[in-house]
Design a protein around this motif. Structure first.
Motif, PDB file in Angstrom:
ATOM      1  N   HIS A 178       0.797  -1.225   0.000  1.00 35.13           N
ATOM      2  CA  HIS A 178       0.000   0.000   0.000  1.00 35.13           C
ATOM      3  C   HIS A 178       0.833   1.281   0.000  1.00 35.13           C
ATOM      4  O   HIS A 178       0.286   2.380  -0.064  1.00 35.13           O
ATOM      5  N   LEU A 179       2.143   1.146   0.102  1.00 36.49           N
ATOM      6  CA  LEU A 179       2.984   2.337   0.078  1.00 36.49           C
ATOM      7  C   LEU A 179       2.800   3.061  -1.247  1.00 36.49           C
ATOM      8  O   LEU A 179       2.742   2.450  -2.308  1.00 36.49           O
ATOM      9  N   THR A 180       2.689   4.370  -1.168  1.00 44.10           N
ATOM     10  CA  THR A 180       2.347   5.189  -2.331  1.00 44.10           C
ATOM     11  C   THR A 180       3.287   6.377  -2.433  1.00 44.10           C
ATOM     12  O   THR A 180       3.676   6.954  -1.422  1.00 44.10           O
ATOM     13  N   GLU A 181       3.611   6.731  -3.663  1.00 40.59           N
ATOM     14  CA  GLU A 181       4.410   7.931  -3.892  1.00 40.59           C
ATOM     15  C   GLU A 181       3.461   9.092  -4.172  1.00 40.59           C
ATOM     16  O   GLU A 181       2.565   8.982  -5.025  1.00 40.59           O
ATOM     17  N   TYR A 182       3.663  10.182  -3.457  1.00 39.69           N
ATOM     18  CA  TYR A 182       2.841  11.380  -3.617  1.00 39.69           C
ATOM     19  C   TYR A 182       3.716  12.514  -4.139  1.00 39.69           C
ATOM     20  O   TYR A 182       4.756  12.814  -3.558  1.00 39.69           O
ATOM     21  N   SER A 183       3.281  13.154  -5.217  1.00 36.11           N
ATOM     22  CA  SER A 183       3.944  14.347  -5.744  1.00 36.11           C
ATOM     23  C   SER A 183       2.958  15.495  -5.577  1.00 36.11           C
ATOM     24  O   SER A 183       1.871  15.479  -6.172  1.00 36.11           O
ATOM     25  N   ALA A 241      -1.694  22.862  -7.075  1.00 44.47           N
ATOM     26  CA  ALA A 241      -3.104  22.569  -7.337  1.00 44.47           C
ATOM     27  C   ALA A 241      -3.374  21.098  -7.596  1.00 44.47           C
ATOM     28  O   ALA A 241      -4.482  20.737  -7.983  1.00 44.47           O
ATOM     29  N   ILE A 242      -2.368  20.235  -7.400  1.00 45.22           N
ATOM     30  CA  ILE A 242      -2.538  18.803  -7.660  1.00 45.22           C
ATOM     31  C   ILE A 242      -1.826  17.970  -6.610  1.00 45.22           C
ATOM     32  O   ILE A 242      -0.908  18.447  -5.947  1.00 45.22           O
ATOM     33  N   ILE A 243      -2.275  16.738  -6.478  1.00 41.44           N
ATOM     34  CA  ILE A 243      -1.489  15.698  -5.813  1.00 41.44           C
ATOM     35  C   ILE A 243      -1.544  14.494  -6.749  1.00 41.44           C
ATOM     36  O   ILE A 243      -2.610  13.951  -7.029  1.00 41.44           O
ATOM     37  N   TYR A 244      -0.382  14.131  -7.256  1.00 43.85           N
ATOM     38  CA  TYR A 244      -0.227  13.017  -8.192  1.00 43.85           C
ATOM     39  C   TYR A 244       0.233  11.811  -7.386  1.00 43.85           C
ATOM     40  O   TYR A 244       1.148  11.916  -6.569  1.00 43.85           O
ATOM     41  N   THR A 245      -0.390  10.669  -7.613  1.00 46.63           N
ATOM     42  CA  THR A 245      -0.079   9.479  -6.818  1.00 46.63           C
ATOM     43  C   THR A 245       0.345   8.320  -7.713  1.00 46.63           C
ATOM     44  O   THR A 245      -0.152   8.169  -8.826  1.00 46.63           O
ATOM     45  N   ALA A 246       1.260   7.519  -7.195  1.00 49.04           N
ATOM     46  CA  ALA A 246       1.734   6.336  -7.910  1.00 49.04           C
ATOM     47  C   ALA A 246       1.615   5.135  -6.968  1.00 49.04           C
ATOM     48  O   ALA A 246       2.256   5.097  -5.918  1.00 49.04           O
TER      49      ALA A 246
END
Length: 127
Positions: A79-84, A88-93
């Motif tokens: 479940h570990l996720t990368e957040y950028s 005005a955005i939050i991009y997730t991987a």
């Protein structure tokens, strides 16, 4: 390769799909003058969304190594996720193994916090 989704501030985005996709392309050039890891650079609604989201999908850059060592069934690790984090955005991987859960959780929390949702890796839906 990751399963990518994005939430965004609806007040700062174009209303039609073509203009939105151009705006998205600009956002993902990662040209804002900050580190993309600091939550305080984004809007209050996106900050609240993030606070709820990391309860389900922890930020991979902030998880204690000891917790990972104790994660015998790899539940936490999957479940570990990368957040950028942008203005005005939050991009997730996400890992592909949690794609369905990530999609439903993000979409539900986007509705809760009144932010937009973009299915980057899927059908390209914009909500």
């Amino acid at each position: 390769m990751s399963y990518d989704l994005m939430v965004f501030d609806k007040e700062q985005t174009p209303n039609n799909k073509e203009a939105f996709l151009q705006w998205y392309d600009e956002q993902t050039k990662w040209a804002e003058p900050h580190d993309y890891a600091t939550i305080t650079v984004t809007t209050p609604a996106l900050q609240k969304w993030y606070q709820d989201m990391v309860e389900h999908f922890p930020n991979m850059n902030l998880v204690d190594e000891e917790l990972l060592d104790e994660d015998e069934d790899n539940e936490l690790e999957s479940h570990l996720t990368e957040y950028s984090i942008g203005y005005a955005i939050i991009y997730t991987a996400f890992a592909w193994s949690v794609a369905d859960k990530a999609y439903s959780t993000m979409k539900e929390l986007a509705k809760k916090h009144g932010v937009g949702f973009f299915d980057v890796s899927g059908e390209g839906e914009i909500f």
